[in-house]
Design a protein around this motif. Structure first.
Motif, PDB file in Angstrom:
ATOM      1  N   ALA A   1       2.296 -13.052  77.620  1.00 62.48           N
ATOM      2  CA  ALA A   1       1.123 -13.266  76.768  1.00 62.48           C
ATOM      3  C   ALA A   1       1.519 -13.752  75.381  1.00 62.48           C
ATOM      4  N   THR A   2       2.659 -13.303  74.896  1.00 69.03           N
ATOM      5  CA  THR A   2       3.105 -13.658  73.546  1.00 69.03           C
ATOM      6  C   THR A   2       3.787 -15.015  73.493  1.00 69.03           C
ATOM      7  N   TYR A   3       4.669 -15.272  74.453  1.00 69.94           N
ATOM      8  CA  TYR A   3       5.540 -16.440  74.342  1.00 69.94           C
ATOM      9  C   TYR A   3       5.104 -17.650  75.151  1.00 69.94           C
ATOM     10  N   GLN A   4       4.381 -17.461  76.261  1.00 71.03           N
ATOM     11  CA  GLN A   4       4.080 -18.600  77.116  1.00 71.03           C
ATOM     12  C   GLN A   4       2.584 -18.900  77.246  1.00 71.03           C
ATOM     13  N   LEU A   5       1.757 -17.883  77.211  1.00 69.58           N
ATOM     14  CA  LEU A   5       0.342 -18.105  77.485  1.00 69.58           C
ATOM     15  C   LEU A   5      -0.386 -18.898  76.397  1.00 69.58           C
ATOM     16  N   PRO A   6      -0.096 -18.715  75.106  1.00 74.48           N
ATOM     17  CA  PRO A   6      -0.856 -19.463  74.088  1.00 74.48           C
ATOM     18  C   PRO A   6      -0.830 -20.974  74.297  1.00 74.48           C
ATOM     19  N   LYS A   7       0.316 -21.521  74.692  1.00 74.91           N
ATOM     20  CA  LYS A   7       0.397 -22.971  74.916  1.00 74.91           C
ATOM     21  C   LYS A   7      -0.497 -23.394  76.075  1.00 74.91           C
ATOM     22  N   ILE A   8      -0.568 -22.538  77.101  1.00 74.81           N
ATOM     23  CA  ILE A   8      -1.409 -22.854  78.254  1.00 74.81           C
ATOM     24  C   ILE A   8      -2.885 -22.770  77.875  1.00 74.81           C
TER      25      ILE A   8
ATOM     26  N   GLN B   1     -17.203 -32.299  84.831  1.00 73.30           N
ATOM     27  CA  GLN B   1     -17.524 -30.895  85.075  1.00 73.30           C
ATOM     28  C   GLN B   1     -16.731 -29.956  84.186  1.00 73.30           C
ATOM     29  N   SER B   2     -15.457 -30.303  83.910  1.00 70.35           N
ATOM     30  CA  SER B   2     -14.619 -29.370  83.167  1.00 70.35           C
ATOM     31  C   SER B   2     -15.216 -29.049  81.805  1.00 70.35           C
ATOM     32  N   HIS B   3     -15.893 -30.015  81.177  1.00 68.80           N
ATOM     33  CA  HIS B   3     -16.476 -29.768  79.861  1.00 68.80           C
ATOM     34  C   HIS B   3     -17.799 -29.016  79.953  1.00 68.80           C
ATOM     35  N   SER B   4     -18.368 -28.963  81.147  1.00 63.50           N
ATOM     36  CA  SER B   4     -19.624 -28.237  81.292  1.00 63.50           C
ATOM     37  C   SER B   4     -19.419 -26.814  81.827  1.00 63.50           C
ATOM     38  N   ILE B   5     -18.190 -26.497  82.226  1.00 65.04           N
ATOM     39  CA  ILE B   5     -17.905 -25.158  82.747  1.00 65.04           C
ATOM     40  C   ILE B   5     -17.768 -24.199  81.572  1.00 65.04           C
ATOM     41  N   GLU B   6     -18.499 -23.108  81.627  1.00 68.86           N
ATOM     42  CA  GLU B   6     -18.495 -22.142  80.525  1.00 68.86           C
ATOM     43  C   GLU B   6     -18.377 -20.726  81.073  1.00 68.86           C
ATOM     44  N   GLY B   7     -18.030 -19.804  80.178  1.00 69.18           N
ATOM     45  CA  GLY B   7     -18.010 -18.401  80.556  1.00 69.18           C
ATOM     46  C   GLY B   7     -16.666 -17.747  80.316  1.00 69.18           C
ATOM     47  N   LEU B   8     -16.661 -16.431  80.487  1.00 68.28           N
ATOM     48  CA  LEU B   8     -15.485 -15.615  80.218  1.00 68.28           C
ATOM     49  C   LEU B   8     -14.579 -15.526  81.443  1.00 68.28           C
ATOM     50  N   VAL B   9     -13.279 -15.654  81.213  1.00 66.85           N
ATOM     51  CA  VAL B   9     -12.267 -15.415  82.242  1.00 66.85           C
ATOM     52  C   VAL B   9     -11.225 -14.477  81.649  1.00 66.85           C
ATOM     53  N   ARG B  10     -10.970 -13.381  82.347  1.00 66.38           N
ATOM     54  CA  ARG B  10      -9.983 -12.397  81.881  1.00 66.38           C
ATOM     55  C   ARG B  10      -8.680 -12.580  82.653  1.00 66.38           C
ATOM     56  N   ILE B  11      -7.595 -12.749  81.901  1.00 65.39           N
ATOM     57  CA  ILE B  11      -6.277 -12.983  82.506  1.00 65.39           C
ATOM     58  C   ILE B  11      -5.371 -11.797  82.181  1.00 65.39           C
ATOM     59  N   SER B  12      -4.843 -11.155  83.207  1.00 66.92           N
ATOM     60  CA  SER B  12      -3.928 -10.040  83.020  1.00 66.92           C
ATOM     61  C   SER B  12      -2.488 -10.532  83.147  1.00 66.92           C
ATOM     62  N   VAL B  13      -1.708 -10.338  82.082  1.00 68.68           N
ATOM     63  CA  VAL B  13      -0.308 -10.780  82.076  1.00 68.68           C
ATOM     64  C   VAL B  13       0.527  -9.761  81.317  1.00 68.68           C
TER      65      VAL B  13
END
Length: 294
Positions: free
Chosen positions: A109-116, A92-104
């Motif tokens: 956003a600069t130091y930790q989120l890119p790796k995630i 399922q994970s490969h078939s899940i699509e669409g936009l998700v907006r994350i507020s941080v």
């Protein structure tokens, strides 16, 4: 692996976690599709299996015991892993699509989120991520974002929140700057130091003073509403600033200004709208964030 030590049923663990996160047996029953008596029996069975009382029962209310609270983070990690296993097994994970907006915050956003996000790309390549990098609290009820990471727990009942961790922050500076101001060994030694402010200086000053620093407004010589800009000023040797241990660890050019300083402890909450969390793509991103930052 000590297989004999694993004596509990995952369904019972799931019942315990649902009760903790939903706040009551009745709410957990609705969320899991089970009846309340069944859920109660599963929680009781887990208590019997591990020999620990998880809830204090007073009438119809449940309160986590100290032992129960100590198990919550471990159980959440199991829940996140179970979700990822289910998705991977079914594809399922490969078939899940669409936009998700994350507020941080801009720092996270600069130091930790890119790796995630890189982990998310491997898990669900069809997910599109918009990062809302802001130090203001996004209004999830108005759909400013789908998921938010905050340092305060939301009070609106329409939002769900999971506490990920209690983070630690300290004072940091470059070794050259500390040498220039005499290598202070106490908080009083920073009386004449320059401090970097994140946000409005007059609002930042009381937080510095509460730490025991003998500062006035004149000490906050450089400041910015951007946490990234403020942290860059610290990294460039312009003064002393506060930063989380996780981010500071990624900046080898800075050191703890006072190695024996007590930590500033602040929580991180993962928040979403109750309706949105039923979306498979938002639930997936929520779980990946929880696993990475928990």
């Amino acid at each position: 692996m000590n297989w004999s030590a694993i004596s509990f049923d995952w369904n019972h663990v799931r019942a315990f976690l649902a009760t903790v996160e939903e706040g009551s047996l009745s709410a957990a029953a609705r969320a899991t599709g089970l009846t309340q008596p069944t859920l109660g029996r599963q929680v009781a069975a887990l208590e019997d299996a591990i020999g620990v009382t998880l809830f204090e029962r007073v009438g119809r209310s449940l309160t986590l015991t100290t032992s129960g609270a100590q198990l919550v983070d471990h159980v959440r990690a199991m829940g996140d892993a179970a979700t990822r296993i289910s998705l991977a097994a079914s594809g399922q994970s490969h078939s899940i699509e669409g936009l998700v907006r994350i507020s941080v915050s801009d720092v996270l956003a600069t130091y930790q989120l890119p790796k995630i996000i890189a982990q998310l790309r491997d898990t669900a390549p069809g997910i599109e991520v918009e990062v809302v990098a802001s130090n203001a609290i996004s209004d999830l009820l108005r759909r400013d974002a789908d998921i938010a990471l905050r340092h305060v727990r939301p009070e609106q009942p329409a939002l769900i929140a999971r506490k990920l961790a209690d983070n630690r922050a300290y004072l940091y500076a470059t070794p050259d700057y500390l040498t220039r101001i005499g290598s202070p060994t106490t908080l009083q030694g920073f009386k004449n130091a320059e401090f970097i402010g994140f946000g409005v200086p007059d609002e930042m000053l009381p937080h510095f003073v509460a730490m025991g620093l003998p500062l006035s407004r004149a000490n906050i010589r450089y400041h910015s509403h951007s946490g990234v800009v403020g942290w860059q000023m610290v990294r460039q040797g312009l003064g002393v600033g506060v930063m989380s241990e996780e981010v500071a660890r990624l900046s080898p050019e800075v050191v703890r200004a006072l190695p024996d300083q007590s930590a500033i402890v602040f929580p991180t909450w993962l928040v979403s709208h109750r309706e949105l969390i039923t979306s498979s793509r938002i639930r997936l991103v929520f779980d990946v964030l929880a696993a990475a930052l928990g």
